[in-house]
Design a protein around this motif. Structure first.
Motif, PDB file in Angstrom:
ATOM      1  N   UNK A  57       0.839  -1.197   0.000  1.00 21.58           N
ATOM      2  CA  UNK A  57       0.000   0.000   0.000  1.00 21.58           C
ATOM      3  C   UNK A  57       0.878   1.252   0.000  1.00 21.58           C
ATOM      4  N   UNK A  58       1.941   1.227  -0.790  1.00 23.79           N
ATOM      5  CA  UNK A  58       2.857   2.362  -0.831  1.00 23.79           C
ATOM      6  C   UNK A  58       2.232   3.546  -1.569  1.00 23.79           C
ATOM      7  N   UNK A  59       2.619   4.734  -1.155  1.00 29.01           N
ATOM      8  CA  UNK A  59       2.145   5.939  -1.824  1.00 29.01           C
ATOM      9  C   UNK A  59       2.841   6.102  -3.154  1.00 29.01           C
ATOM     10  N   UNK A  60       2.145   6.752  -4.078  1.00 33.19           N
ATOM     11  CA  UNK A  60       2.741   7.054  -5.371  1.00 33.19           C
ATOM     12  C   UNK A  60       3.232   8.492  -5.397  1.00 33.19           C
ATOM     13  N   UNK A  61       4.210   8.729  -6.202  1.00 35.68           N
ATOM     14  CA  UNK A  61       4.745  10.074  -6.370  1.00 35.68           C
ATOM     15  C   UNK A  61       3.941  10.798  -7.451  1.00 35.68           C
ATOM     16  N   UNK A  62       4.368  12.001  -7.766  1.00 29.90           N
ATOM     17  CA  UNK A  62       3.776  12.744  -8.888  1.00 29.90           C
ATOM     18  C   UNK A  62       4.771  12.752 -10.058  1.00 29.90           C
ATOM     19  N   UNK A  63       5.434  11.632 -10.243  1.00 31.53           N
ATOM     20  CA  UNK A  63       6.465  11.511 -11.282  1.00 31.53           C
ATOM     21  C   UNK A  63       6.050  10.448 -12.300  1.00 31.53           C
ATOM     22  N   UNK A  64       5.992  10.856 -13.554  1.00 38.60           N
ATOM     23  CA  UNK A  64       5.765   9.925 -14.665  1.00 38.60           C
ATOM     24  C   UNK A  64       7.115   9.574 -15.270  1.00 38.60           C
ATOM     25  N   UNK A  65       7.449   8.295 -15.260  1.00 34.88           N
ATOM     26  CA  UNK A  65       8.715   7.843 -15.836  1.00 34.88           C
ATOM     27  C   UNK A  65       8.520   7.519 -17.312  1.00 34.88           C
ATOM     28  N   UNK A  66       9.415   8.045 -18.143  1.00 36.38           N
ATOM     29  CA  UNK A  66       9.365   7.806 -19.587  1.00 36.38           C
ATOM     30  C   UNK A  66      10.700   7.202 -20.011  1.00 36.38           C
TER      31      UNK A  66
END
Length: 378
Positions: free
Chosen positions: A43-52
């Motif tokens: 249940x880890x939090x997500x960042x506001x980073x989209x990896x491309x």
């Protein structure tokens, strides 16, 4: 006569500190610790980073990168792999490891492969996020995304990280001078504070907000450039958007040439002469002084071993060799996993660097094309 004999080793010693003028203020990416228990792992939090991730025939690399992304203490908001017409299993492997795979459209006229792949990935990403462009040969330590998220939360502008070069085989040690001069070439770690005001970017790991990416017209602004990171930095500076560079030791790693010496040679040669043309004149001059000091040392050593000279000449030559060896050991460690033996035997790596440099220059003057992964680069 005695004074004349001491000029060369004396100059070798005097030129040794030149490298600190352009690498005297190394700045490492701060590590952000995120403690999670085994119960919280699902249940880890997500960042506001989209990896491309632009990927062309990267099946041997993409596994390690995506597995490291999946093990982050702070997860990426999304992971997008742009499959650039791979002929191997890049796409299927990426999909099986949870990435969203985009099949690249045909390369339009006037575009280079990597900028085109990056542009498509950015257009597909959530435009509320930060866009993190990663090369496929990287791996991330568990705190990497958390560290980058903290950076995004605390400072504006564009951020890039030079990955720490992990080496495993002896031939990979030959990359030492290339890696060091790549660090110097971005003009971000000089002893003067002003040195970073017009710094370039590291193309292997670059993070920019979607808003600023659109402001600079994305990779469309550098669509026909081989070294898109240098050109993109210039466009960002023109818009008064700051560029910050960091060293990735302990956070972000790369394994550049696992398949052999030929890959190492072709990869460094791919953009070598072009990189020199985009490096500031001051940085080029200072790095040339440093290299000249080491070349003087090698010449003095050859003279010392082949003929009989005074004890004073021997002392100066030995001192120059020790100084440059110790300095190489310190400098090499900023860039990658380079051994003490590599530093002590620095003439081997330096001469390899010089041979490749002049080979690249000669090929460019002859108009000889360079190819990489089946495409013409220049």
């Amino acid at each position: 006569m005695m004074v004349a004999l001491l000029v060369l080793p004396g100059l070798a010693i005097l030129l040794a500190p030149a490298i600190w003028l352009i690498l005297g203020r190394p700045r490492f990416l701060p590590i952000a610790k995120v403690e999670i228990s085994s119960e919280e792992a699902s249940d880890r939090l997500s960042s506001s980073i989209s990896i491309i991730i632009p990927a062309r025939n990267e099946q041997s690399n993409i596994v390690n990168l995506l597995e490291s992304i999946n093990k982050q203490t702070l997860l990426a908001a999304e992971v997008i792999v742009v499959d650039d017409h791979s002929s191997d299993k890049t796409a299927s492997i990426a999909s099986s490891l949870g990435a969203r795979v985009i099949s690249s459209d045909s390369l339009p006229d006037g575009w280079m492969g990597k900028p085109w792949a990056c542009q498509q990935g950015a257009e597909s990403a959530d435009q509320r996020n930060w866009l993190l462009f990663l090369d496929a040969d990287l791996t991330l330590e568990a705190e990497a995304i958390a560290s980058l998220q903290k950076l995004a939360n605390t400072s504006r502008g564009v951020h890039s990280v030079c990955p720490y070069h992990k080496t495993k085989k002896p031939y990979e040690q030959l990359s030492a001078f290339f890696n060091v001069l790549m660090l110097a070439g971005v003009n971000a770690f000089g002893s003067r504070q002003s040195s970073s005001e017009q710094s370039a970017l590291f193309g292997q790991c670059m993070m920019i907000s979607a808003e600023q990416y659109q402001q600079v017209n994305g990779h469309n602004a550098v669509k026909n450039k081989t070294l898109e990171n240098f050109h993109l930095a210039k466009e960002l500076h023109r818009l008064n958007i700051s560029c910050s560079c960091y060293l990735g030791k302990g956070v972000i790693n790369m394994r550049m040439f696992p398949t052999g010496l030929r890959e190492l040679w072709q990869s460094w040669k791919k953009g070598f002469s072009g990189a020199a043309s985009h490096t500031s004149g001051n940085t080029l001059f200072i790095s040339s002084l440093w290299i000249t000091g080491m070349m003087f040392t090698i010449v003095c050593l050859i003279v010392l071993l082949s003929t009989q000279y005074s004890s004073l000449f021997a002392i100066f030559t030995t001192a120059a060799y020790i100084i440059h060896s110790l300095q190489c050991f310190i400098i090499f460690k900023l860039a990658g996993q380079f051994s003490l033996w590599n530093a002590l035997l620095f003439p081997i790596s330096l001469l390899f660097y010089q041979v490749l440099f002049f080979s690249s220059v000669i090929d460019k003057k002859r108009g000889k094309s360079t190819h990489w992964k089946g495409r013409k680069i220049h």
